[in-house]
Scaffold this active site. Structure first.
Site, PDB file in Angstrom:
ATOM      1  N   LYS A 214       0.835  -1.211   0.000  1.00  0.00           N
ATOM      2  CA  LYS A 214       0.000   0.000   0.000  1.00  0.00           C
ATOM      3  C   LYS A 214       0.871   1.263   0.000  1.00  0.00           C
ATOM      4  O   LYS A 214       0.672   2.171  -0.802  1.00  0.00           O
ATOM      5  CB  LYS A 214      -0.941   0.014   1.218  1.00  0.00           C
ATOM      6  CG  LYS A 214      -1.832  -1.217   1.334  1.00  0.00           C
ATOM      7  CD  LYS A 214      -2.747  -1.150   2.541  1.00  0.00           C
ATOM      8  CE  LYS A 214      -2.049  -1.136   3.883  1.00  0.00           C
ATOM      9  NZ  LYS A 214      -1.314  -2.389   4.215  1.00  0.00           N
TER      10      LYS A 214
ATOM     11  N   ARG B 251      -9.997   0.443   8.529  1.00  0.00           N
ATOM     12  CA  ARG B 251      -9.472  -0.870   8.885  1.00  0.00           C
ATOM     13  C   ARG B 251     -10.534  -1.768   9.496  1.00  0.00           C
ATOM     14  O   ARG B 251     -10.232  -2.883   9.898  1.00  0.00           O
ATOM     15  CB  ARG B 251      -8.360  -0.677   9.906  1.00  0.00           C
ATOM     16  CG  ARG B 251      -6.992  -0.951   9.301  1.00  0.00           C
ATOM     17  CD  ARG B 251      -5.986  -0.650  10.358  1.00  0.00           C
ATOM     18  NE  ARG B 251      -4.775  -1.369  10.148  1.00  0.00           N
ATOM     19  CZ  ARG B 251      -3.720  -0.849   9.529  1.00  0.00           C
ATOM     20  NH1 ARG B 251      -3.755   0.339   9.021  1.00  0.00           N
ATOM     21  NH2 ARG B 251      -2.622  -1.566   9.426  1.00  0.00           N
TER      22      ARG B 251
HETATM   23  P1  AP5 Z   1       4.846  -1.626   1.915  1.00  0.00           P
HETATM   24  O1  AP5 Z   1       4.468  -0.828   0.712  1.00  0.00           O
HETATM   25  O2  AP5 Z   1       5.629  -0.949   2.989  1.00  0.00           O
HETATM   26  O3  AP5 Z   1       3.559  -2.371   2.494  1.00  0.00           O
HETATM   27  P2  AP5 Z   1       2.265  -1.798   3.221  1.00  0.00           P
HETATM   28  O4  AP5 Z   1       1.084  -2.471   2.624  1.00  0.00           O
HETATM   29  O5  AP5 Z   1       2.282  -0.294   3.217  1.00  0.00           O
HETATM   30  O6  AP5 Z   1       2.521  -2.409   4.657  1.00  0.00           O
HETATM   31  P3  AP5 Z   1       2.432  -1.788   6.122  1.00  0.00           P
HETATM   32  O7  AP5 Z   1       3.174  -2.718   7.037  1.00  0.00           O
HETATM   33  O8  AP5 Z   1       2.883  -0.349   6.140  1.00  0.00           O
HETATM   34  O9  AP5 Z   1       0.926  -1.899   6.376  1.00  0.00           O
HETATM   35  P4  AP5 Z   1       0.201  -1.917   7.703  1.00  0.00           P
HETATM   36  O10 AP5 Z   1      -1.196  -1.744   7.226  1.00  0.00           O
HETATM   37  O11 AP5 Z   1       0.446  -3.049   8.597  1.00  0.00           O
HETATM   38  O12 AP5 Z   1       0.889  -0.719   8.503  1.00  0.00           O
HETATM   39  P5  AP5 Z   1       0.383   0.724   8.923  1.00  0.00           P
HETATM   40  O13 AP5 Z   1       1.553   1.610   8.924  1.00  0.00           O
HETATM   41  O14 AP5 Z   1      -0.840   1.103   8.156  1.00  0.00           O
HETATM   42  O15 AP5 Z   1       5.654  -2.911   1.393  1.00  0.00           O
HETATM   43  C1  AP5 Z   1       6.257  -3.812   2.318  1.00  0.00           C
HETATM   44  C2  AP5 Z   1       7.637  -4.251   1.782  1.00  0.00           C
HETATM   45  O16 AP5 Z   1       7.447  -5.034   0.604  1.00  0.00           O
HETATM   46  C3  AP5 Z   1       8.545  -3.078   1.380  1.00  0.00           C
HETATM   47  O17 AP5 Z   1       9.864  -3.390   1.746  1.00  0.00           O
HETATM   48  C4  AP5 Z   1       8.400  -2.998  -0.155  1.00  0.00           C
HETATM   49  O18 AP5 Z   1       9.609  -2.563  -0.763  1.00  0.00           O
HETATM   50  C5  AP5 Z   1       8.091  -4.447  -0.522  1.00  0.00           C
HETATM   51  N1  AP5 Z   1       7.135  -4.548  -1.637  1.00  0.00           N
HETATM   52  C6  AP5 Z   1       6.045  -3.764  -1.873  1.00  0.00           C
HETATM   53  N2  AP5 Z   1       5.390  -4.181  -2.982  1.00  0.00           N
HETATM   54  C7  AP5 Z   1       6.069  -5.275  -3.433  1.00  0.00           C
HETATM   55  C8  AP5 Z   1       5.902  -6.165  -4.542  1.00  0.00           C
HETATM   56  N3  AP5 Z   1       4.884  -6.014  -5.409  1.00  0.00           N
HETATM   57  N4  AP5 Z   1       6.782  -7.188  -4.696  1.00  0.00           N
HETATM   58  C9  AP5 Z   1       7.827  -7.332  -3.822  1.00  0.00           C
HETATM   59  N5  AP5 Z   1       8.052  -6.518  -2.767  1.00  0.00           N
HETATM   60  C10 AP5 Z   1       7.190  -5.506  -2.565  1.00  0.00           C
HETATM   61  O19 AP5 Z   1      -0.116   0.457  10.430  1.00  0.00           O
HETATM   62  C11 AP5 Z   1       0.784   0.199  11.486  1.00  0.00           C
HETATM   63  C12 AP5 Z   1       0.013   0.160  12.810  1.00  0.00           C
HETATM   64  O20 AP5 Z   1      -0.604   1.457  13.040  1.00  0.00           O
HETATM   65  C13 AP5 Z   1      -1.151  -0.834  12.868  1.00  0.00           C
HETATM   66  O21 AP5 Z   1      -0.707  -2.143  13.217  1.00  0.00           O
HETATM   67  C14 AP5 Z   1      -2.032  -0.182  13.933  1.00  0.00           C
HETATM   68  O22 AP5 Z   1      -1.544  -0.416  15.235  1.00  0.00           O
HETATM   69  C15 AP5 Z   1      -1.905   1.306  13.629  1.00  0.00           C
HETATM   70  N6  AP5 Z   1      -2.919   1.786  12.678  1.00  0.00           N
HETATM   71  C16 AP5 Z   1      -2.692   2.314  11.431  1.00  0.00           C
HETATM   72  N7  AP5 Z   1      -3.854   2.645  10.842  1.00  0.00           N
HETATM   73  C17 AP5 Z   1      -4.844   2.324  11.724  1.00  0.00           C
HETATM   74  C18 AP5 Z   1      -6.260   2.418  11.661  1.00  0.00           C
HETATM   75  N8  AP5 Z   1      -6.895   2.893  10.575  1.00  0.00           N
HETATM   76  N9  AP5 Z   1      -6.948   1.979  12.742  1.00  0.00           N
HETATM   77  C19 AP5 Z   1      -6.343   1.505  13.842  1.00  0.00           C
HETATM   78  N10 AP5 Z   1      -4.986   1.374  13.955  1.00  0.00           N
HETATM   79  C20 AP5 Z   1      -4.258   1.787  12.900  1.00  0.00           C
END
Ligand code: AP5
Length: 216
Positions: free
Chosen positions: A13, A88
């Site tokens: 994402k 989410r």
């Molecule tokens: P990346 O693009 O970083 O993946 P992502 O989908 O953004 O993953 P996140 O871990 O950031 O998502 P998340 O939803 O868990 O975290 P968030 O910050 O929202 O890609 C990952 C890796 O793969 C990278 O190294 C990239 O280079 C590689 N890659 C990408 N595409 C690829 C491909 N096609 N092929 C190969 N490699 C690839 O949330 C974190 C925490 O915040 C949550 O756990 C929660 O505690 C809190 N939080 C955030 N939003 C909310 C909400 N709305 N409600 C409640 N709590 C929330």
């Protein structure tokens, strides 16, 4: 255009949202990034969120909905936005419907990035980013062009996220499957959902997303 990127942790994402910012001038609204900034700043929201995020649990709906409400009111969000990590759960999706309706905003599309669990664990365990500018990388799939130097800012200090350890990743995936995956049906019922093969390489996923947006 206003869209949601929906998908499990590590689906890509953030990677794709940054590319859409560059290609289309839309604004990435990542609740994860906003919460990490609040934790780093030691704000009230950050203090509440820190331990919750380290466990991989969801921060309260009240907190994230209020963060997004403020963010939607900033002028740059009016040029079109990409929601990354929000909503989410169904309660957050209903809150988003209300927030957008009250501001006269329209949700154009929800893009689901479908990736299998094994690949997600590989992606999260190899992820790192530049501590200076935040540009994201992967040990195997997206290394800096010049070893040890950030492509974007030239910085040489890289960091890993505290919640990318094996135990927390397992918990985050479980929460996604229980609480967030039902949004696929929610947006399909509204006729907004477009499923993309997130298992493809980064460039191919970008191509598929651009194509979906072009014909929208
Ligand atoms: P990346 O693009 O970083 O993946 P992502 O989908 O953004 O993953 P996140 O871990 O950031 O998502 P998340 O939803 O868990 O975290 P968030 O910050 O929202 O890609 C990952 C890796 O793969 C990278 O190294 C990239 O280079 C590689 N890659 C990408 N595409 C690829 C491909 N096609 N092929 C190969 N490699 C690839 O949330 C974190 C925490 O915040 C949550 O756990 C929660 O505690 C809190 N939080 C955030 N939003 C909310 C909400 N709305 N409600 C409640 N709590 C929330």
């Amino acid at each position: 255009m206003n869209i949601i990127l929906l998908g499990p942790p590590g689906a890509g994402k953030g990677t794709q949202a940054k590319r859409l910012e560059a290609s289309r001038g839309m604004k990435q609204l990542s609740t994860g990034d906003m919460l990490r900034a609040a934790v780093a700043a030691g704000s009230e929201h950050g203090r509440q969120a820190k331990a919750v995020m380290e466990r991989g649990d969801l921060v309260s709906d009240e907190t994230v909905v209020s963060i997004i409400a403020d963010r939607l009111d900033q002028p740059d969000a009016r040029r079109g936005f990409i929601l990354d990590g929000f909503p989410r759960n169904v309660a957050q999706a209903a809150a988003l419907d209300r927030l957008m309706a009250s501001r006269g905003l329209k949700l154009d599309m929800v893009i689901e990035l479908a990736v299998d669990d094994e690949a997600l664990v590989r992606r999260l365990s190899g992820r790192f980013s530049c501590s200076g500018c935040g540009k994201g990388y992967h040990e195997a799939f997206e290394r800096p062009r010049s070893e040890g130097r950030c492509d974007a800012c030239g910085g040489s200090d890289f960091v890993r996220r505290a919640d990318d350890n094996a135990e927390t990743v397992k918990s985050r995936l479980g929460i996604y499957n229980r609480q967030t995956a039902p949004l696929v049906a929610y947006y399909a019922a509204l006729g907004k959902l477009k499923r993309i093969d997130g298992m493809a390489g980064i460039d191919e996923v970008s191509r598929q997303i651009e194509e979906a947006l072009r014909i929208a």
